[in-house]
Design an enzyme around this catalytic site. Structure first.
Site, short mmCIF file in Angstrom:
data_model
loop_
_atom_site.label_atom_id
_atom_site.label_comp_id
_atom_site.label_asym_id
_atom_site.label_seq_id
_atom_site.Cartn_x
_atom_site.Cartn_y
_atom_site.Cartn_z
N GLU A 63 0.81 -1.24 0.00
CA GLU A 63 0.00 0.00 0.00
C GLU A 63 0.84 1.28 0.00
O GLU A 63 0.33 2.35 -0.29
CB GLU A 63 -0.96 0.01 1.19
N ASN A 64 2.14 1.16 0.35
CA ASN A 64 3.01 2.34 0.36
C ASN A 64 4.07 2.27 -0.73
O ASN A 64 5.08 3.00 -0.67
CB ASN A 64 3.70 2.48 1.72
N ASN A 91 -5.42 1.15 3.56
CA ASN A 91 -6.18 2.40 3.46
C ASN A 91 -5.64 3.33 2.38
O ASN A 91 -6.33 4.25 1.95
CB ASN A 91 -6.22 3.12 4.82
N HIS A 92 -4.41 3.09 1.91
CA HIS A 92 -3.86 3.92 0.84
C HIS A 92 -4.04 3.28 -0.55
O HIS A 92 -3.42 3.72 -1.52
CB HIS A 92 -2.36 4.18 1.07
N HIS A 201 -0.16 -2.17 8.67
CA HIS A 201 -0.53 -0.74 8.71
C HIS A 201 0.30 0.12 9.67
O HIS A 201 0.63 1.25 9.33
CB HIS A 201 -2.02 -0.52 9.02
N HIS A 203 3.36 -0.09 10.61
CA HIS A 203 4.77 -0.02 10.23
C HIS A 203 5.71 -0.29 11.40
O HIS A 203 6.90 0.00 11.31
CB HIS A 203 5.12 1.33 9.58
FE LIG Z 1 1.34 1.18 5.38
FE LIG Z 2 -2.08 1.79 6.03
#
Ligand SMILES: [Fe+2]
Ligand SMILES: [Fe+2]
Length: 284
Positions: A63-64, A91-92, A201, A203
């Protein structure tokens, strides 16, 4: 790359299991890959980890992947080309506009299942290993302390498991959530119904990996794959300035050196229940 420390199941243990006629399926799950530094350490270490850990399937949270927020076709394919079988998101997922079309055409990338209104992409994938075993992966997003109003992850998870209808004993859930309580609650709720619940999420890797009473492997958060000298992946000065001033501040991915964090999960190949979960933290 150093050898794995304190393996839950050593090569010797696995040798004994195989002598006893017990087979297993091994999953390598890699925590949120952040920006170019994250992608570079993945490109460097995933082939080596494939060699050392001999996983049947490699999953990473992407997601990142693109500039620290979201995924693009280029960054997604770059990760998949390193030997990753499936990318999950969070969520990203839609932070980059290109993700909309990409999620529709790339079946090896899944987004959280429980977003309302049928967004692009899928939230569940069934991956076939080289040995022909099927592994179902469900991506879910939490609702506590996250700036999203998603559908109930508990009900969504149960519906997904029911939809699978016992097609495969191997079911892994990536629960992308902030609150440790919500993660533990979902893991215990699904214990006995799935093989593993892996938190993503935050990290930050947690030291609580374990097998729950009914056989599901669980870790609250698997950690991050990205720059070490950062604030959860972001340039330190920029993140600090945002806290000090509360003003909108540009946040960029910090430079290397990076670290890869993840878990190795071993599942009994008759029942799909976990027989081991071990944290990984690998320097470049
Ligand atoms: Fe993340
Ligand atoms: Fe996230």
């Amino acid at each position: 790359m150093p050898r794995r420390r304190g393996a839950f199941l050593s090569q010797g243990d696995l040798g004994i299991l195989s002598w006893l006629g017990v087979g297993w399926l091994r999953i390598l799950f890699i925590g949120d890959v952040v920006g170019r530094p994250g992608r570079e350490i993945v490109a460097h270490l995933v082939p080596l980890l494939r060699e050392r850990e001999r996983p049947d399937i490699v999953i990473a949270n992407g997601e990142n992947a693109a500039g620290g927020k979201g995924i693009t076709p280029e960054t997604g394919e770059e990760l998949l080309n390193t030997g990753i079988d499936l990318l999950t998101l969070g969520n990203h997922a839609w932070a980059k506009r290109e993700a909309n079309d990409y999620l529709e055409i790339e079946s090896r990338v899944i987004r959280p299942l429980n977003y309302p209104g049928r967004p692009p992409g899928r939230g569940l994938a069934v991956v076939t290993t080289r040995n022909g075993q099927e592994v179902a992966v469900i991506s879910l997003c939490g609702r506590v302390f996250l700036d999203v109003y998603v559908d109930c992850p508990f009900r969504a998870a149960l519906n997904a498991v029911e939809e699978l209808g016992g097609r495969t004993p191997f079911v892994l859930v990536d629960f992308h959530a902030e609150a440790t309580s919500e993660k533990a609650a979902l893991a215990h709720y699904l214990d006995g119904r799935v093989s593993a619940v892996i938190g993503t999420h935050t990290h930050v890797q947690t030291a609580d990996e374990r097998i729950l009473p009914r056989g599901a492997a669980f870790i609250t958060d698997v950690g991050m794959t990205g720059p070490v000298n950062s604030i959860i992946g972001v340039e330190r000065d920029q993140a600090i300035r945002r806290f000090l001033t509360q003003l909108p501040t540009r946040l960029e991915v910090a430079p290397p050196p990076s670290r890869l964090e993840g878990v190795v999960i071993d599942l009994d190949d008759r029942t799909g229940l976990a027989i081991g979960i071990q944290r990984l933290r690998e320097e470049e």
